[in-house]
Write an enzyme that holds these catalytic residues in place. Structure first.
Site, short mmCIF file in Angstrom:
data_model
loop_
_atom_site.label_atom_id
_atom_site.label_comp_id
_atom_site.label_asym_id
_atom_site.label_seq_id
_atom_site.Cartn_x
_atom_site.Cartn_y
_atom_site.Cartn_z
CG HIS A 189 8.90 -47.05 45.16
ND1 HIS A 189 8.25 -47.71 44.14
CD2 HIS A 189 8.99 -45.76 44.75
CE1 HIS A 189 7.98 -46.86 43.16
NE2 HIS A 189 8.42 -45.67 43.51
CG ASP A 231 9.50 -56.31 50.11
OD1 ASP A 231 9.85 -55.21 49.65
OD2 ASP A 231 9.73 -57.39 49.54
P1 ADQ Z 1 12.33 -54.20 45.21
O1 ADQ Z 1 12.90 -54.24 46.58
O2 ADQ Z 1 13.29 -54.33 44.11
O3 ADQ Z 1 11.43 -52.90 44.98
P2 ADQ Z 1 10.04 -56.01 44.43
O4 ADQ Z 1 8.78 -55.28 44.67
O5 ADQ Z 1 9.95 -57.44 44.78
O6 ADQ Z 1 11.27 -55.45 45.23
O7 ADQ Z 1 10.38 -55.88 42.91
C1 ADQ Z 1 11.43 -56.57 42.36
C2 ADQ Z 1 11.27 -56.61 40.85
O8 ADQ Z 1 12.48 -57.09 40.33
C3 ADQ Z 1 10.15 -57.53 40.41
O9 ADQ Z 1 9.48 -56.96 39.33
C4 ADQ Z 1 10.90 -58.79 40.01
O10 ADQ Z 1 10.30 -59.52 38.99
C5 ADQ Z 1 12.23 -58.25 39.55
N1 ADQ Z 1 13.28 -59.25 39.79
C6 ADQ Z 1 13.66 -59.74 40.96
N2 ADQ Z 1 14.62 -60.67 40.78
C7 ADQ Z 1 14.82 -60.77 39.46
C8 ADQ Z 1 15.69 -61.55 38.63
N3 ADQ Z 1 16.52 -62.44 39.11
N4 ADQ Z 1 15.62 -61.36 37.32
C9 ADQ Z 1 14.77 -60.46 36.80
N5 ADQ Z 1 13.94 -59.70 37.51
C10 ADQ Z 1 13.97 -59.85 38.83
C11 ADQ Z 1 11.05 -51.75 45.76
C12 ADQ Z 1 10.52 -52.05 47.16
C13 ADQ Z 1 9.36 -53.00 47.08
C14 ADQ Z 1 8.28 -52.42 46.16
C15 ADQ Z 1 8.86 -51.99 44.83
C16 ADQ Z 1 7.85 -51.25 43.97
O11 ADQ Z 1 11.57 -52.59 47.98
O12 ADQ Z 1 8.83 -53.25 48.37
O13 ADQ Z 1 7.29 -53.40 45.95
O14 ADQ Z 1 9.98 -51.14 45.02
O15 ADQ Z 1 7.26 -50.18 44.63
#
Ligand code: ADQ
Length: 522
Positions: free
Chosen positions: A155, A363
């Site tokens: 990921h 990311d």
């Molecule tokens: P993350 O690093 O966690 O995931 P991201 O892809 O942005 O990053 O996903 C975060 C998720 O958490 C999103 O669905 C978002 O809505 C949710 N989220 C963030 N802040 C929140 C809050 N305050 N309240 C509720 N929900 C919140 C890892 C990798 C990424 C990759 C994903 C999926 O680091 O690069 O995109 O896995 O493969």
């Protein structure tokens, strides 16, 4: 249909899943075809003696989970996973901390997990392993005689070879990664970095742009961009309760433009630079004072790791500084919310915000960018400002793509978004939404499973080299790799030279034998 066995560091609790996340999509897939979800249940027990496996069935899905010990939580999860692999994979060698104990804990936890899962497997199960916590998992399963197709999806980014070699145990890790049949990445850059390492450091050979022959095995390395459940997200954003929240955002006296950022509070997400860029917006374009607000939602994460505590303090200081310098009794420039928010609230906030500001320094993909696009009103959408270092930027070309390190450039992009004519916003959003739909969560999952389930391509020609043929002819009773894995002192490079040629003999033989048995007859 073959049974699917998903393995991830944390097993999602169906009771707590917020709709729309990637975990929901995986669970839906599991429910549809029936299967197992295996991994850590999130519990920490005082000693290893207390670790036991629990099974719980819910419809067609069996949840097989186990706790980890306090020591493993500290050394494996906080240590090797989040203080070594996470920073290295995000190109942050300055923050990486390596200790032999943490690597040993990482190996130990993977080994224990594999030992618990192996007896539960059927011969034709498809095994799909997720993320950097579990890189050696397939090698450990192979050591238990598991011959199933095993896939791995990373990921997070895969760094260039020059960065990866900073991990003292990189040879061991990469050799272990070759025990998978399919390795999936978020972007072409990640896939290319991985293949470069295999070819330049391990003598691998690209047979096709996605098939590598290395260490006597043949594996597929492909790109499967992760996505979101577009329809469920846009449905959440258009519910009547969402509409009320949006109206609240724009109540009289409130600023016209709301800029939203949503990220776990992680140093990779570029939050201090983002705050500085917002400050530059107010300095360079003073007409935005009292007219624009940055709402940053950043729930805490991994706070026991020092780098995470540091970023929290830095962000609090920055938001205080900006609010102190520019704020007024009727305007707070930065609204900083340090907690998790329900997903339907998030969807409403996205829809009510004219700019989605997604500026990670690095990311894997960044699903927030895609959620923001999915939540917009198609007739009056907001503008996505997106870091070139998010995996999503490889695809979402119609966003305003920025360099997050360049605070003036990000400020200019925000100003561009504020002034953008409605027609241009609609055109950009239409194109973005089509791309987000094309690579949604369902397609991501189906694409990966198809690659994993596909019978090996006609690979007879791949066996033409003497070494591969030799592997295929080896008897099956070769020494178990576990012994060699354990024997590698802390998996360090000095030992991994020898390990490299000996660690996976069983895996080589199995794959070569499979290839021979499925190869078309001449
Ligand atoms: P993350 O690093 O966690 O995931 P991201 O892809 O942005 O990053 O996903 C975060 C998720 O958490 C999103 O669905 C978002 O809505 C949710 N989220 C963030 N802040 C929140 C809050 N305050 N309240 C509720 N929900 C919140 C890892 C990798 C990424 C990759 C994903 C999926 O680091 O690069 O995109 O896995 O493969």
């Amino acid at each position: 249909m073959k049974r699917l066995v998903v393995v991830s560091n944390r097993v999602a609790d169906p009771g707590c899943l917020a709709s729309g996340g990637l975990a929901v999509c995986i669970l839906d897939g599991l429910k549809e075809r029936g299967g197992v979800w295996f991994g850590w249940n999130g519990e920490i027990v005082a000693s290893e003696a207390e670790i036991g496996v629990s099974c719980r069935r819910d419809g067609k899905v069996t949840f097989v989970t186990m706790p980890i010990s306090e020591r493993d939580y500290k050394e494996h999860y906080l240590g090797f996973c989040n203080a070594a692999l996470w920073p290295v994979h995000h190109y942050r060698l300055d923050l990486a901390r390596f200790t032999p104990e943490s690597c040993e804990a990482y190996r130990r936890v993977n080994s224990r997990f594999a030992e618990a899962l192996a007896p539960q497997l059927n011969p034709d199960d498809l095994i799909w392993v997720h993320d950097y916590h579990l890189i050696p998992f397939a090698a450990e399963l192979r050591a238990h005689g598991v011959r199933n197709r095993i896939g791995f999806f990373l990921h997070i980014p895969f760094p260039p070879p020059d960065v990866l070699v900073a991990v003292p145990e990189h040879e061991w890790l990469m050799e272990a990664m070759c025990a998978y049949d399919v390795v999936g990445f978020q972007t072409r850059t990640d896939q290319a970095n991985f293949c470069r390492f295999l070819c330049e450091a391990m003598g691998g050979e690209m047979v096709t742009p996605e098939v590598v022959r290395v260490s006597g095995r043949v594996l597929t390395a492909s790109v499967f961009p992760a996505g979101v459940c577009v329809d469920s997200f846009s449905a959440m954003a258009t519910r009547p309760e969402a509409e009320k929240r949006i109206q609240w955002l724009h109540r009289r006296g409130e600023p016209r433009t709301n800029i939203i950022g949503v990220d776990r509070l992680d140093y990779t997400k570029g939050l201090p630079d983002r705050f500085r860029s917002f400050k530059r917006l107010l300095e360079l374009y003073p007409e935005n004072r009292k007219a624009v607000t940055l709402m940053q939602i950043a729930p805490p994460t991994r706070e026991e790791v020092k780098a995470y505590a540091d970023i929290r303090h830095e962000l609090e200081a920055l938001s205080g500084e900006i609010n102190g310098q520019f704020g007024d009794f009727d305007w707070t420039p930065v609204r900083y919310v340090h907690r998790s928010v329900p997903r339907d609230t998030l969807a409403a906030l996205y829809r009510g915000s004219q700019i989605g500001l997604v500026t990670p320094l690095r990311d894997g993909m960044n699903l927030v960018a895609k959620e923001y696009v999915a939540a917009q009103d198609e007739t009056d959408p907001g503008v996505l400002v997106l870091s070139r270092f998010a995996g999503a930027a490889e695809d979402l070309e119609e966003a305003l793509i920025v360099n997050p390190y360049d605070t003036d450039e990000v400020a200019q992009a925000m100003q561009h978004a504020i002034l953008m004519p409605k027609q241009e916003k609609i055109e950009r959003h239409t194109a973005l939404l089509a791309r987000v739909r094309e690579h949604d969560a369902r397609n991501w999952m189906e694409g990966f499973l198809q690659a994993l389930d596909a019978p090996p391509a006609p690979l007879a020609s791949l066996l033409s080299t003497p070494s591969a043929t030799f592997d295929a002819l080896q008897p099956w009773g070769v020494p178990a790799p576990t012994a060699q894995l354990s024997a590698a002192p802390n998996g360090r490079a000095t030992a991994s030279r020898g390990f490299r040629s000996a660690a996976m003999p069983q895996a080589h033989s199995i794959r070569a034998a499979e290839i021979i048995s499925t190869a078309p007859r001449a």
